[in-house]
Design a protein around this motif. Structure first.
Motif, PDB file in Angstrom:
ATOM      1  N   GLU A 135       0.828  -1.208   0.000  1.00 20.82           N
ATOM      2  CA  GLU A 135       0.000   0.000   0.000  1.00 20.82           C
ATOM      3  C   GLU A 135       0.864   1.261   0.000  1.00 20.82           C
ATOM      4  O   GLU A 135       0.604   2.213  -0.736  1.00 20.82           O
ATOM      5  CB  GLU A 135      -0.909   0.010   1.233  1.00 20.82           C
ATOM      6  N   GLU A 136       1.894   1.245   0.847  1.00 21.44           N
ATOM      7  CA  GLU A 136       2.746   2.434   0.959  1.00 21.44           C
ATOM      8  C   GLU A 136       3.569   2.665  -0.301  1.00 21.44           C
ATOM      9  O   GLU A 136       3.800   3.811  -0.701  1.00 21.44           O
ATOM     10  CB  GLU A 136       3.675   2.289   2.174  1.00 21.44           C
ATOM     11  N   LEU A 137       4.001   1.595  -0.955  1.00 25.02           N
ATOM     12  CA  LEU A 137       4.823   1.738  -2.160  1.00 25.02           C
ATOM     13  C   LEU A 137       4.003   2.139  -3.380  1.00 25.02           C
ATOM     14  O   LEU A 137       4.502   2.854  -4.252  1.00 25.02           O
ATOM     15  CB  LEU A 137       5.555   0.429  -2.455  1.00 25.02           C
ATOM     16  N   THR A 138       2.755   1.691  -3.437  1.00 32.17           N
ATOM     17  CA  THR A 138       1.922   2.010  -4.595  1.00 32.17           C
ATOM     18  C   THR A 138       1.122   3.291  -4.388  1.00 32.17           C
ATOM     19  O   THR A 138       0.438   3.752  -5.292  1.00 32.17           O
ATOM     20  CB  THR A 138       0.940   0.851  -4.893  1.00 32.17           C
ATOM     21  N   GLY A 139       1.197   3.852  -3.181  1.00 33.08           N
ATOM     22  CA  GLY A 139       0.496   5.102  -2.915  1.00 33.08           C
ATOM     23  C   GLY A 139      -0.923   4.924  -2.452  1.00 33.08           C
ATOM     24  O   GLY A 139      -1.642   5.902  -2.238  1.00 33.08           O
ATOM     25  N   ASN A 140      -1.354   3.664  -2.251  1.00 32.55           N
ATOM     26  CA  ASN A 140      -2.719   3.402  -1.787  1.00 32.55           C
ATOM     27  C   ASN A 140      -2.750   3.258  -0.277  1.00 32.55           C
ATOM     28  O   ASN A 140      -3.200   2.260   0.269  1.00 32.55           O
ATOM     29  CB  ASN A 140      -3.261   2.113  -2.433  1.00 32.55           C
ATOM     30  N   LYS A 141      -2.255   4.278   0.403  1.00 30.65           N
ATOM     31  CA  LYS A 141      -2.180   4.232   1.853  1.00 30.65           C
ATOM     32  C   LYS A 141      -3.558   4.449   2.457  1.00 30.65           C
ATOM     33  O   LYS A 141      -4.339   5.263   1.982  1.00 30.65           O
ATOM     34  CB  LYS A 141      -1.212   5.305   2.363  1.00 30.65           C
ATOM     35  N   ASP A 142      -3.795   3.732   3.543  1.00 25.61           N
ATOM     36  CA  ASP A 142      -5.075   3.827   4.229  1.00 25.61           C
ATOM     37  C   ASP A 142      -5.315   5.242   4.740  1.00 25.61           C
ATOM     38  O   ASP A 142      -4.508   5.796   5.468  1.00 25.61           O
ATOM     39  CB  ASP A 142      -5.076   2.833   5.411  1.00 25.61           C
ATOM     40  N   LYS A 143      -6.466   5.842   4.369  1.00 26.05           N
ATOM     41  CA  LYS A 143      -6.765   7.208   4.785  1.00 26.05           C
ATOM     42  C   LYS A 143      -6.910   7.317   6.286  1.00 26.05           C
ATOM     43  O   LYS A 143      -6.561   8.319   6.889  1.00 26.05           O
ATOM     44  CB  LYS A 143      -8.043   7.685   4.091  1.00 26.05           C
ATOM     45  N   LYS A 144      -7.438   6.261   6.939  1.00 29.44           N
ATOM     46  CA  LYS A 144      -7.582   6.285   8.386  1.00 29.44           C
ATOM     47  C   LYS A 144      -6.222   6.370   9.048  1.00 29.44           C
ATOM     48  O   LYS A 144      -6.041   7.018  10.065  1.00 29.44           O
ATOM     49  CB  LYS A 144      -8.325   5.033   8.857  1.00 29.44           C
ATOM     50  N   GLY A 145      -5.263   5.670   8.440  1.00 29.12           N
ATOM     51  CA  GLY A 145      -3.905   5.707   8.975  1.00 29.12           C
ATOM     52  C   GLY A 145      -3.331   7.106   8.876  1.00 29.12           C
ATOM     53  O   GLY A 145      -2.648   7.588   9.775  1.00 29.12           O
ATOM     54  N   ASP A 146      -3.641   7.806   7.772  1.00 24.50           N
ATOM     55  CA  ASP A 146      -3.161   9.173   7.598  1.00 24.50           C
ATOM     56  C   ASP A 146      -3.760  10.104   8.633  1.00 24.50           C
ATOM     57  O   ASP A 146      -3.090  10.969   9.181  1.00 24.50           O
ATOM     58  CB  ASP A 146      -3.525   9.672   6.197  1.00 24.50           C
ATOM     59  N   GLU A 147      -5.072   9.913   8.910  1.00 21.34           N
ATOM     60  CA  GLU A 147      -5.734  10.754   9.894  1.00 21.34           C
ATOM     61  C   GLU A 147      -5.156  10.526  11.272  1.00 21.34           C
ATOM     62  O   GLU A 147      -4.955  11.455  12.059  1.00 21.34           O
ATOM     63  CB  GLU A 147      -7.239  10.454   9.890  1.00 21.34           C
ATOM     64  N   HIS A 148      -4.848   9.259  11.581  1.00 25.88           N
ATOM     65  CA  HIS A 148      -4.284   8.930  12.881  1.00 25.88           C
ATOM     66  C   HIS A 148      -2.914   9.575  13.053  1.00 25.88           C
ATOM     67  O   HIS A 148      -2.602  10.131  14.100  1.00 25.88           O
ATOM     68  CB  HIS A 148      -4.171   7.401  13.015  1.00 25.88           C
ATOM     69  N   GLU A 149      -2.109   9.516  11.992  1.00 28.75           N
ATOM     70  CA  GLU A 149      -0.782  10.111  12.061  1.00 28.75           C
ATOM     71  C   GLU A 149      -0.882  11.619  12.190  1.00 28.75           C
ATOM     72  O   GLU A 149      -0.097  12.246  12.883  1.00 28.75           O
ATOM     73  CB  GLU A 149       0.018   9.742  10.800  1.00 28.75           C
TER      74      GLU A 149
END
Length: 236
Positions: A135-149
């Protein structure tokens, strides 16, 4: 007489039969130049190291590792569980590169293990599930993870800096050295200690150095995985 016959037999370009014409000379020169260009292209193709590996429709994977890093060894084991050869990930061939290589410096590796995608130019640092790496390499990172960070990374500079690492990790040593040179106070936490294990489990971190900003109650305000000068400087 023969000479006169030959003169009368000049071709349309004014040259004697059998003699090279200006047009022929030009054609020969062009052909020679093209032949030289083709030879140069052939030599370049044969001598250039081909870095195109894996499926062209998928990102190419490079794994930067450290032989003395426990997380690098765990990642190697995880890859072998995923694929018996340990050299394939989601249909892509993995190219392993040591952290001491020139390429590691060019890419800006800050910790091991680190996956790098040559197509998206994205990195995934630390030991984590393979799906998360993809996910991180292809750019499909979890949006929830982004909000948490984003919630954790509120830019609050008030807190105590701590670095969980080990003596055999070169990036941990770089983090220690950077703090010492720049007068940044920090707490050194052994990566094998209960405190470090608790932090890694809570944050889902699977790599060192793990840099954390703690409040008075030892709660994490902000964190970064890998050698991150900007993070260290921000909390100077």
């Amino acid at each position: 007489m023969n000479y006169l016959n030959r003169l009368s037999a000049k071709n349309a370009f004014g040259a004697l039969p059998g003699a090279p014409t200006k047009k022929n000379n030009v054609i020969n020169i062009i052909c020679g130049v093209l032949l030289i260009i083709l030879l140069i292209i052939l030599i370049v193709c044969l001598t250039t190291n081909n870095d195109n590996f894996g499926n062209e429709s998928e990102p190419h994977m490079i794994l930067f590792f450290n032989e003395n890093c426990g997380f690098s060894k765990k990642m190697d084991k995880l890859l072998r569980e995923h694929d018996s050869s340990g050299n394939m990930l989601f249909g892509n061939k993995i190219k392993r590169v040591n952290i001491n290589s020139k390429m590691a410096n060019e890419v800006g590796v800050t910790g091991t293990p680190t996956f790098y995608c040559t197509h998206t130019k994205k990195k995934s640092v630390g030991y984590k599930p393979l799906e998360k790496i993809h996910e991180e390499l292809t750019g499909n990172k979890d949006k929830k993870g982004d909000e948490h960070e984003h919630k954790n990374g509120n830019g609050n500079k008030h807190g105590r800096l701590a670095i969980a690492g080990r003596a055999s990790c070169p990036y941990c040593l770089k983090a220690y050295e950077y703090c010492e040179k720049n007068g940044i106070n920090f707490e050194k936490i052994d990566s094998n200690s209960d405190k470090a294990n608790e932090l890694m489990k809570m944050l889902g971190a699977r790599g060192v150095p793990l840099i954390v900003l703690l409040d008075d109650a030892d709660k994490v305000i902000e964190h970064a995985v890998g050698y991150d000068e900007k993070f260290l400087q921000k909390h100077k």
